[in-house]
Design a protein around this motif. Structure first.
Motif: not given
Length: 522
Positions: A380-386
């Motif tokens: 949790k608390g993650l930034l998933i970025k393309d």
């Protein structure tokens, strides 16, 4: 202030010359109370106070229970106290005003001040029976039995004439399929379908108002056609159009849900339906002065019958709505997922779908276009970025090019010309565009079009060349000449050198430069 203090205060203020009306206003009591106290002499007052102390009250057996509720929840209303007592004791039979007076006395006696957050509503004229149901969503945060907090969502319905209510709760966000299923349950609850349904601008139902022609989500459009529903959506900043459902949402929050402990969603919904029968639809409405359940017995006869059962379980695609944040991300299961830059300005909400392969698909509920795909991580608390969602430095240039191209008669030809200029001067394209835009501000479209055509014909791709051609055309254009004549006058041009040959620099005598060096004015 106890009764003896009140008695003495009233008599002292009367002796000072205050009118009975002013005494009532000053002490915060009614004028009838002032009259009643003034009629009593001290001996009568003493007997009356003694009789009150020895007289038992109907709610005395519940005193400790009520006090515990008020101490734990100082903002609790007398109406909610009444509902909780009815829920706990099936044979509870005490008038509403009696409960209200008793709760007020307990607050005064034990110094339990009520916390309030008032809200003002405007009265809405009643619609004919069976004409309208208003629908809206709400949410609350409840404490669980292990003292944790959970967010619950609900959808509420109310018949505008009788105020007969229905509601459903979920412990997760609503999908369009959930909304459709809730409508089916509501129609079964009411035993029919109204003339129209009034909604707020919720993205699970409505994509756009489109100037009055509603554009619905694909799933809800199919459902509308299946049930032959008539819909109306409230305009923005127009809460008066759905004032009745606004009141119902607040009633559900503050009378049913407030301070209630959550165990599981099934028992919560069962308690909610019991509350509707016990209080929500049985209690006398403050505006109509009637019980909704009694008026509904007449209004249900005006509803359109539900002619067939509609199975909605697999007919519609599940979609969960999420808000697009300013940083072009959405939140899902305590993580943030990136979107292409510019999504925030384009969409207020998007829909998401979780696949069996733990992939999150983000798409537009308007067109079904897939906006982004992400793998759902652990944690949790993650930034998933393309990486593709990083800033595109050319986007501003493309918009700038389009702005400049619109200044010409044929914007498509102009845009192609500017694209070639961009390919030739990629690092200086912004400066090139600014120079060309400056020319468009001070020249008419005929001159600009002629210059553009000549530059394309002579393969002159650059802002300086374009400015030179504009200047030449302006020098050689005679009053009354057409753009065609002007174009013919420049057919002998072979290149930039032609402009230079015809341009003469200012000449000065040598004595002028000598004077400048010696500091003399020229």
């Amino acid at each position: 202030m106890d009764k003896w203090e009140m008695y003495m205060e009233i008599h002292q203020l009367i002796k000072k010359g205050f009118s009975k009306k002013k005494v009532a206003e000053k002490l915060g009591i009614s004028r009838s109370t002032v009259h009643r106290y003034l009629k009593k002499n001290p001996s009568d007052m003493s007997e009356w106070v003694d009789s009150l102390q020895s007289r038992s009250k109907k709610l005395d057996p519940y005193k400790e229970l009520i006090l515990s509720w008020l101490r734990e929840h100082p903002d609790m209303s007398a109406a909610q106290v009444e509902d909780w007592l009815k829920e706990k004791y099936e044979d509870f039979k005490v008038g509403e005003s009696t409960v209200r007076s008793y709760v007020k006395e307990l607050r005064d006696e034990y110094k339990i001040k009520k916390e309030t957050s008032p809200r003002i509503y405007e009265a809405i004229p009643d619609t004919p029976m069976g004409e309208q149901i208003q629908v809206d969503f709400g949410h609350t945060k409840q404490k669980t039995s292990d003292n944790k907090e959970v967010k619950l969502n609900f959808i509420a319905f109310v018949l505008s004439n009788s105020r007969y209510k229905y509601k459903e709760w979920l412990d997760r966000p609503f999908t369009t399929q959930d909304v459709i299923a809730a409508h089916e349950n509501a129609f079964r609850w009411y035993g029919g379908i109204p003339g129209e349904l009034v909604y707020d601008q919720d993205s699970l139902i409505v994509v756009s108002e489109n100037g009055g022609d509603l554009i619905l989500t694909q799933e809800f459009q199919q459902y509308k056609e299946s049930r032959n529903l008539t819909l109306r959506v409230c305009r923005k900043s127009d809460p008066e159009s759905k004032g009745k459902i606004e009141n119902v949402v607040g009633f559900i929050k503050h009378n049913f849900a407030k301070h209630r402990v959550f165990h599981n969603i099934d028992s919560w919904n069962e308690q909610g339906w019991e509350w509707l029968n016990r209080t929500g639809n049985y209690k006398v409405h403050h505006t109509t002065k009637k019980r909704p359940v009694e008026v509904f017995s007449l209004e249900r006869q005006h509803l359109r019958p539900v002619t067939k059962n509609l199975d909605v379980k697999y007919n519609y695609e599940t979609s969960i709505s999420r808000c697009v944040h300013k940083d072009n991300t959405i939140r899902y299961l305590s993580n943030r997922y990136s979107l292409p830059l510019g999504t925030f300005g384009k969409y207020e909400t998007v829909c998401i779908k979780k696949t069996e392969e733990k992939e999150l698909i983000i798409y537009s509920h308007e067109t079904g276009e897939i906006i982004a795909k992400h793998t759902i991580p652990d944690g949790k608390g993650l930034l998933i970025k393309d990486r593709k969602h990083s800033r595109d430095r050319t986007k501003g240039i493309d918009a700038f090019m389009d702005t400049v191209a619109q200044q010409f008669n044929d914007s498509e030809i102009a845009y192609d010309y500017l694209q070639t200029v961009k390919d030739k001067y990629p690092r200086y394209i912004r400066d090139q565009l600014q120079m060309i835009l400056k020319e468009t501000k001070v020249n008419n479209r005929e001159i600009l079009s002629a210059a553009l055509n000549e530059c394309i014909k002579r393969s002159l791709y650059g802002a300086t060349d374009f400015s030179d051609v504009v200047a030449y055309l302006k020098r050689h254009r005679q009053v009354g000449d057409t753009v065609h004549d002007t174009a013919e006058n420049v057919t002998h041009i072979k290149g930039v050198s032609g402009w230079i040959m015809e341009t003469e620099a200012q000449k000065r005598e040598v004595d002028a430069y000598t004077a400048i060096l010696e500091g003399e004015p020229v």
